[in-house]
Design a protein around this motif. Structure first.
Motif, PDB file in Angstrom:
ATOM      1  N   VAL A  81       0.906  -1.158  -0.059  1.00 41.72           N
ATOM      2  CA  VAL A  81       0.065  -0.108  -0.124  1.00 41.72           C
ATOM      3  C   VAL A  81       0.865   1.366  -0.052  1.00 41.72           C
ATOM      4  CG1 VAL A  81      -1.813   1.542   1.440  1.00 41.72           C
ATOM      5  CG2 VAL A  81      -1.964  -1.243   1.129  1.00 41.72           C
ATOM      6  N   LEU A  84       1.523   2.844   3.487  1.00 46.91           N
ATOM      7  CA  LEU A  84       2.052   1.997   4.459  1.00 46.91           C
ATOM      8  C   LEU A  84       3.438   1.329   3.930  1.00 46.91           C
ATOM      9  CD1 LEU A  84      -1.384   0.510   5.298  1.00 46.91           C
ATOM     10  CD2 LEU A  84       0.086   2.458   6.731  1.00 46.91           C
ATOM     11  N   MET A 184       7.780  -2.590   8.042  1.00 46.16           N
ATOM     12  CA  MET A 184       6.532  -2.300   8.968  1.00 46.16           C
ATOM     13  C   MET A 184       6.059  -3.767   9.571  1.00 46.16           C
ATOM     14  SD  MET A 184       3.022  -0.213   7.866  1.00 46.16           S
ATOM     15  CE  MET A 184       2.029  -1.529   7.810  1.00 46.16           C
ATOM     16  N   TYR A 187       0.911  -2.918  12.007  1.00 47.58           N
ATOM     17  CA  TYR A 187       0.369  -1.767  11.185  1.00 47.58           C
ATOM     18  C   TYR A 187       0.882  -0.374  11.951  1.00 47.58           C
ATOM     19  CZ  TYR A 187      -3.084   1.743   9.982  1.00 47.58           C
ATOM     20  OH  TYR A 187      -3.634   2.869   9.215  1.00 47.58           O
ATOM     21  N   LYS A 279      -2.479   9.565  12.925  1.00 46.83           N
ATOM     22  CA  LYS A 279      -2.927   8.999  11.423  1.00 46.83           C
ATOM     23  C   LYS A 279      -1.766   8.500  10.756  1.00 46.83           C
ATOM     24  CE  LYS A 279      -7.211   9.319  12.303  1.00 46.83           C
ATOM     25  NZ  LYS A 279      -8.074   8.217  12.476  1.00 46.83           N
TER      26      LYS A 279
ATOM     27  N   LEU B  37      -7.403   0.779  14.766  1.00 52.71           N
ATOM     28  CA  LEU B  37      -7.126   1.964  14.039  1.00 52.71           C
ATOM     29  C   LEU B  37      -7.514   3.201  14.771  1.00 52.71           C
ATOM     30  CD1 LEU B  37      -8.052   1.239  10.343  1.00 52.71           C
ATOM     31  CD2 LEU B  37      -5.738   0.898  11.709  1.00 52.71           C
ATOM     32  N   VAL B  41     -11.489   7.413  11.759  1.00 54.53           N
ATOM     33  CA  VAL B  41     -10.861   6.441  10.813  1.00 54.53           C
ATOM     34  C   VAL B  41     -11.528   6.736   9.487  1.00 54.53           C
ATOM     35  CG1 VAL B  41     -10.183   4.279  10.332  1.00 54.53           C
ATOM     36  CG2 VAL B  41     -10.215   4.859  12.362  1.00 54.53           C
ATOM     37  N   LYS B  44     -10.682   4.722   3.766  1.00 52.76           N
ATOM     38  CA  LYS B  44      -9.101   4.320   3.250  1.00 52.76           C
ATOM     39  C   LYS B  44      -8.239   3.625   3.954  1.00 52.76           C
ATOM     40  CE  LYS B  44      -5.472   6.285   0.602  1.00 52.76           C
ATOM     41  NZ  LYS B  44      -4.271   5.869   1.419  1.00 52.76           N
ATOM     42  N   GLU B  45      -8.210   4.217   5.159  1.00 54.84           N
ATOM     43  CA  GLU B  45      -7.328   3.504   6.384  1.00 54.84           C
ATOM     44  C   GLU B  45      -7.885   2.165   6.727  1.00 54.84           C
ATOM     45  OE1 GLU B  45      -6.282   6.570   9.659  1.00 54.84           O
ATOM     46  OE2 GLU B  45      -7.977   7.455   8.811  1.00 54.84           O
ATOM     47  N   ASP B  48      -6.573   0.213   3.832  1.00 56.36           N
ATOM     48  CA  ASP B  48      -5.169   0.099   3.576  1.00 56.36           C
ATOM     49  C   ASP B  48      -4.633  -0.949   4.652  1.00 56.36           C
ATOM     50  OD1 ASP B  48      -5.048   1.685   1.621  1.00 56.36           O
ATOM     51  OD2 ASP B  48      -4.282   3.485   2.759  1.00 56.36           O
ATOM     52  N   ALA B  49      -5.184  -0.937   5.775  1.00 55.13           N
ATOM     53  CA  ALA B  49      -4.735  -1.734   6.947  1.00 55.13           C
ATOM     54  C   ALA B  49      -5.224  -3.126   6.565  1.00 55.13           C
ATOM     55  CB  ALA B  49      -5.463  -1.230   8.234  1.00 55.13           C
TER      56      ALA B  49
END
Lengths: 451, 138
Positions: A81, A84, A184, A187, A279, B37, B41, B44-45, B48-49
């Motif tokens: 990603v 990330l 990483m 997360y 974030k 998260l 949130v 997208k987060e 992605d996660a």
């Protein structure tokens, strides 16, 4: 305590200095125009000649070099990603002093593979997936990269669960592959130290040879670091100090070049103020970012394009940009160069700093931060030719300050400014692990405060 | 057996943190690997996660009544991102005011959620459903 002869080769000037670690003294400093395009050794000899009066009186115990010759350390980062693991991989490359010449996310396709094949990178860093997380994509990417039978080494720093499979498929394809901890592992957590060390080892083992620097082995004892990594080591010490020699605290630094602009920030702690959420990926305490599109020569046009609405973007500036485009070695107009350098500083520091976003909801106002909060940093260090040659370096460095029109960009309101006016930062970084106390003392003594 | 990963968080501009911590605690206790998260949130987060961690499920919480806006298109977004086999659960105060739960549930199912929980649901019910959906035997 030995005496060292230190060189920084590969940028516009070959820099040299002699350091007596017993007396904590710089015995000589000299620099000369680079000869990197012909033979680096000539540049080193030229600098040595300038230091001859001192060299003739002392004996040198070790000669060390940091290098950005032949384009520096060029890396490609591959992740899953973009925000990330790809970001984590890119930050790892930067922290090791590399230039990232390509970055790819998700599954690689044939046209991207072609780009990688043609890019002539020195090392490829492959990441993807947290430990125990996604493995399909990173295995797909490993297979694609292996199909190129690349000459460059590959570092695998992704999901540990498929490490064995990836190593074996690279081995089968005769690819030089080494592994380290996931950049990483879970997360949002960045882990780059091992990767950074591995990049440094590979730089020594393979890159130095490939770039014709090994011929220097008759003159020098060790090519220790890529130049930006040496700069980073020096700045880290200047900021944090050692157990016996106090540092100057959190700092930022900028190195403006012809093609790229590097920004550094060194913090003792990760700053996250009360009632603010965070974030994304936690960025490193010692961060380096490289802006490949900002510089005062090769990238001058890009910089000017981004600042078209500024009053300084006038006829004169347009003429100057044309001259640079026609001949990259044209005569320097110091005033115009200062404007370009100021723009580089402004854009590069804004990109480097974190953001504070405001969110309005039925429950009131909420804030969250992404990236680094640099508002409490109090020192800015200027490195590199365009700053040192400018008549007014203060006006360039002041462009770091926070912009009242963009309070969301987390830059400081007030700074003290210093210049590396003797060109010692990159060379002294070479002694960071051997003589940290000496490095801190000499850096503190050699930074010129500008007001 | 390797632990299944569940991504959890409170969507949108919602800052209700307590329930989210309880969900984290309960899932962790039940043997799941939890990626929390936190609050506020974005879609997208979550996505992605879930991609990076190879998550088996996403638990979306919304307590402030705006969930309907925040969750719009969530199922489609997951599909676009290739998360075809990830279970999507949502729970909390999903609409403003008191209303029949059935139409609310219908609305969220249409958005792509597999399971929808009304206010005051017991997290243990959600965990039981998750184990059932993932065919995890106790």
């Amino acid at each position: 305590m030995p005496t060292y002869l230190l060189f920084d080769v590969g940028s516009t000037y070959t820099k040299g200095c002699i350091v007596d670690t017993q007396k904590d003294e710089i015995l000589a400093i000299a620099n000369d125009l680079t000869t990197a395009s012909i033979d680096i050794a000539i540049g080193i000899e030229n600098v040595k000649r300038k230091m001859a009066p001192v060299l003739s009186k002392i004996s040198i115990d070790q000669t060390l070099v940091c290098s950005s010759a032949k384009g520096g350390l060029k890396m490609i980062a591959v992740g899953l990603v973009p925000d990330l693991t790809l970001k984590a991989a890119t930050l790892a490359c930067y922290s090791a002093g590399a230039k990232v010449i390509g970055s790819y996310s998700f599954e690689l396709n044939q046209s991207e593979l072609k780009e990688i094949e043609n890019a002539q990178c020195d090392i490829l860093l492959l990441s993807g997936g947290t430990d125990g997380g996604n493995y399909e994509v990173v295995i797909h990417n490993a297979k694609m990269i292996a199909s190129l039978a690349p000459k460059f080494p590959v570092i695998y720093a992704g999901n540990k669960s498929c490490q064995d499979e990836i190593v074996s498929l690279f081995r089968k394809a005769n690819v030089d592959c080494v592994c380290c901890e996931n950049v990483m592992p879970t997360y949002g957590i960045l882990q780059v130290d091992q990767c950074r060390e591995l990049i440094r080892e590979l730089f020594l083992r393979t890159i130095v040879k490939a770039k014709g620097l090994s011929e220097l082995s008759s003159i020098i004892d060790d090519i220790v670091l890529p130049t930006p990594m040496s700069v980073m080591e020096a700045l880290k010490l200047l900021s944090k100090g050692t157990s016996t020699e106090i540092g100057i605290g959190d700092l930022m630094a900028i190195d403006i070049g012809g093609a790229t602009t590097d920004v550094y920030s060194m913090n003792a702690h990760f700053v996250l103020k009360d009632n603010i959420g965070y974030k994304g990926l936690r960025e490193p305490l010692d961060k380096r970012s490289v802006e490949g599109d900002l510089g005062v020569r090769f990238s001058a046009h890009n910089v000017a394009d981004l600042k078209k609405d500024e009053p300084e973007y006038d006829h004169g500036m347009r003429d100057y940009l044309q001259q640079i485009q026609d001949n990259i070695h044209c005569d320097i107009d110091p005033d115009k160069d200062s404007v370009l350098a100021a723009w580089c500083t402004n854009i590069a520091t804004q990109r480097h700093a974190g953001r504070l976003e405001t969110s309005y909801s039925p429950m009131g106002v909420g804030y969250y931060q992404s990236g680094k909060d640099l508002r409490d940093v109090s020192v800015m260090v200027g490195i590199g030719g365009p700053l040192l040659h400018s008549k007014d370096p203060l006006s360039i460095l002041e462009m770091t300050l926070s912009d009242p029109n963009h309070p969301e960009i987390l830059l400081p309101d007030k700074l003290e400014y210093y210049l590396d006016s003797n060109y010692v930062v990159s060379c002294l970084g070479l002694l960071a692990s051997r003589h940290p106390d000496t490095v801190v003392r000499l850096l503190k003594r050699n930074m010129e405060k500008i007001i | 057996m390797e632990k299944s990963t569940v991504v959890i968080g409170v969507i949108g501009a919602d800052v209700h943190a307590v329930g989210n911590r309880i969900i984290e605690f309960a899932l962790d206790h039940a043997g799941f690997n939890v990626v929390n998260l936190g609050v506020m949130v974005s879609q997208k987060e979550f996505v992605d996660a879930a991609i990076e961690t190879n998550a088996k499920a996403i638990f979306v919480s919304s307590l402030y009544g705006q969930g309907e806006l925040d969750c719009r298109g969530f199922g489609d977004y997951c599909k676009e991102a290739g998360l075809n086999n990830v279970l999507l659960y949502v729970g909390g105060n999903l609409v403003i005011g008191k209303s029949d739960f059935e139409p609310v549930k219908e609305k969220y199912i249409t958005m792509g959620f597999d399971r929808v929980y009304p206010p005051g649901s017991d997290i243990n019910q959600g965990i039981e459903d998750l184990k059932h959906d993932l065919e995890i035997m106790d």
